[in-house]
Design an enzyme around this catalytic site. Structure first.
Site, short mmCIF file in Angstrom:
data_model
loop_
_atom_site.label_atom_id
_atom_site.label_comp_id
_atom_site.label_asym_id
_atom_site.label_seq_id
_atom_site.Cartn_x
_atom_site.Cartn_y
_atom_site.Cartn_z
N ARG A 165 19.44 4.62 0.09
CA ARG A 165 19.31 2.89 0.89
C ARG A 165 20.86 2.81 0.11
O ARG A 165 20.53 1.42 0.21
CB ARG A 165 18.20 2.65 0.05
CG ARG A 165 17.00 3.39 0.76
CD ARG A 165 15.53 4.04 -0.45
NE ARG A 165 14.91 2.42 -0.99
CZ ARG A 165 13.71 2.65 -1.40
NH1 ARG A 165 13.51 3.90 -2.26
NH2 ARG A 165 13.89 1.49 -2.60
N ARG A 225 18.74 -7.22 7.45
CA ARG A 225 19.48 -5.60 6.70
C ARG A 225 21.43 -5.47 7.50
O ARG A 225 21.92 -4.86 7.11
CB ARG A 225 19.15 -4.87 6.67
CG ARG A 225 18.01 -4.87 5.30
CD ARG A 225 17.45 -3.17 5.27
NE ARG A 225 16.52 -2.65 3.98
CZ ARG A 225 15.84 -3.09 3.75
NH1 ARG A 225 15.38 -3.76 3.88
NH2 ARG A 225 15.79 -1.92 2.18
N ARG A 272 6.02 4.73 -4.14
CA ARG A 272 6.37 4.94 -2.37
C ARG A 272 7.56 6.48 -2.56
O ARG A 272 7.84 6.90 -3.47
CB ARG A 272 7.23 3.42 -1.96
CG ARG A 272 6.65 2.88 -1.80
CD ARG A 272 7.90 1.61 -1.52
NE ARG A 272 9.19 1.76 -1.19
CZ ARG A 272 10.07 0.58 -0.50
NH1 ARG A 272 9.83 -0.14 -1.42
NH2 ARG A 272 11.14 1.24 -0.55
N LYS A 292 13.20 -8.81 -4.71
CA LYS A 292 12.91 -9.34 -3.85
C LYS A 292 11.22 -9.42 -3.32
O LYS A 292 10.55 -10.66 -3.57
CB LYS A 292 13.60 -8.65 -2.81
CG LYS A 292 15.28 -8.71 -2.42
CD LYS A 292 15.24 -8.36 -0.98
CE LYS A 292 15.49 -6.56 -1.11
NZ LYS A 292 15.83 -5.37 -1.56
N ARG A 328 9.02 2.28 -10.93
CA ARG A 328 8.15 1.34 -9.99
C ARG A 328 6.47 2.22 -9.47
O ARG A 328 6.56 3.24 -8.92
CB ARG A 328 9.03 0.83 -8.43
CG ARG A 328 8.18 -0.21 -7.46
CD ARG A 328 9.17 -0.83 -7.32
NE ARG A 328 9.41 -0.47 -5.61
CZ ARG A 328 10.80 -0.33 -5.03
NH1 ARG A 328 10.57 -2.02 -5.35
NH2 ARG A 328 10.70 -0.64 -4.07
P1 ADP Z 1 13.50 -1.80 -0.89
O1 ADP Z 1 14.34 -3.18 -0.78
O2 ADP Z 1 13.02 -1.00 -1.75
O3 ADP Z 1 14.68 -0.45 -0.30
P2 ADP Z 1 11.91 -2.31 1.60
O4 ADP Z 1 10.39 -2.43 1.86
O5 ADP Z 1 12.47 -3.53 2.28
O6 ADP Z 1 12.66 -2.01 0.45
O7 ADP Z 1 12.39 -0.88 2.91
C1 ADP Z 1 11.82 -0.11 2.37
C2 ADP Z 1 12.75 0.65 3.90
O8 ADP Z 1 12.02 0.51 5.40
C3 ADP Z 1 14.01 0.72 4.11
O9 ADP Z 1 14.65 2.17 3.41
C4 ADP Z 1 14.35 1.36 5.71
O10 ADP Z 1 14.18 2.32 6.15
C5 ADP Z 1 13.01 0.60 6.07
N1 ADP Z 1 13.49 -1.65 6.76
C6 ADP Z 1 13.02 -2.08 5.88
N2 ADP Z 1 13.54 -3.14 6.56
C7 ADP Z 1 14.18 -3.01 7.24
C8 ADP Z 1 15.29 -3.62 8.52
N3 ADP Z 1 15.37 -5.26 7.97
N4 ADP Z 1 16.41 -3.01 9.22
C9 ADP Z 1 16.31 -1.24 8.65
N5 ADP Z 1 15.14 -1.39 8.30
C10 ADP Z 1 14.47 -1.68 7.50
#
Ligand code: ADP
Ligand code: ZN
Length: 216
Positions: free
Chosen positions: A172, A87, A161, A13, A126
């Site tokens: 996740r 999410r 990360r 994404k 990554r």
């Molecule tokens: P990825 O899609 O690779 O898991 P992101 O950078 O989108 O990575 O998200 C990393 C972390 O940030 C998630 O695992 C969660 O803990 C938190 N997070 C991000 N966006 C949200 C969201 N919309 N709602 C709840 N937690 C979120």
């Protein structure tokens, strides 16, 4: 044109959102990036989210909706790309309301389909450039031997990360299937969902997304 990129962690994404920013002048709203920035800022909220994120759990709806609200209230753009948000169903409903308040609507939801084996392989390989955010991958786009970012030239700024390890990734993925994947049915029922194959080459995926946007 307001767009959601939907898909499990590692679906690509963020990479595709960056292309859309460069090529279409859209604005990327990544709750993951916002939360990482909050974490680095050392604020109280930052401390709360740091631990949750490292485990791979979801941050509360209240916090992420607040972050998105703040952006939508202050940033004007010809189009937003929502990356990693919504999410949960509560976040999806909140997004509808926030866009409506702005007199806007959601135009498309693109689900990037990638199988779980591929996700684990991608994520554990990554790395990103700490200076510009360019994404590297040990298998497909390794960190340059001279240590200089191919995008911005910064030297040895590569970072992995804290949550890109197998244990956190498992959490996740579980969170994705329990809480986020219902959004696929939700947006399908609203007639807004398009599915693309996220496993192709970067350019192949880019073309598939362009195909959806140009027909919306
Ligand atoms: P990825 O899609 O690779 O898991 P992101 O950078 O989108 O990575 O998200 C990393 C972390 O940030 C998630 O695992 C969660 O803990 C938190 N997070 C991000 N966006 C949200 C969201 N919309 N709602 C709840 N937690 C979120
Ligand atoms: Zn860079």
């Amino acid at each position: 044109m307001n767009l959601i990129l939907l898909g499990p962690p590692g679906a690509g994404k963020g990479t595709q959102a960056r292309f859309l920013v460069e090529e279409r002048g859209m604005v990327q709203l990544s709750t993951g990036d916002m939360l990482r920035a909050a974490k680095d800022s050392g604020t109280e909220m930052g401390q709360i989210v740091a631990d949750v994120m490292a485990r791979g759990a979801l941050v509360t709806d209240e916090i992420v909706i607040g972050l998105i609200r703040e952006q939508l209230e202050t940033v004007e753009a010809s189009g937003f790309i929502f990356d990693g948000f919504p999410r949960t169903l509560a976040q999806a409903d909140a997004l509808n309301d926030l866009l409506a308040e702005k007199g806007q609507a959601l135009d498309a939801v693109i689900e990037m389909e990638v199988d779980d084996e591929a996700l684990v392989a991608r994520i554990t390989a990554r790395a990103t450039c700490g200076a510009c955010g360019e994404v590297y991958n040990d298998n497909t786009k390794p960190i340059p031997a001279d240590g200089k970012c191919t995008n911005c030239g910064a030297e040895n700024q590569f970072k992995r990360r804290a949550d890109d390890n197998e244990e956190s990734l498992r959490t996740r993925l579980m969170e994705y299937y329990k809480k986020t994947s219902p959004l696929i049915g939700y947006y399908y029922a609203k007639g807004q969902l398009s599915k693309i194959d996220g496993l192709g080459s970067m350019d192949g995926v880019k073309a598939a997304i362009a195909g959806v946007l140009d027909n919306t």
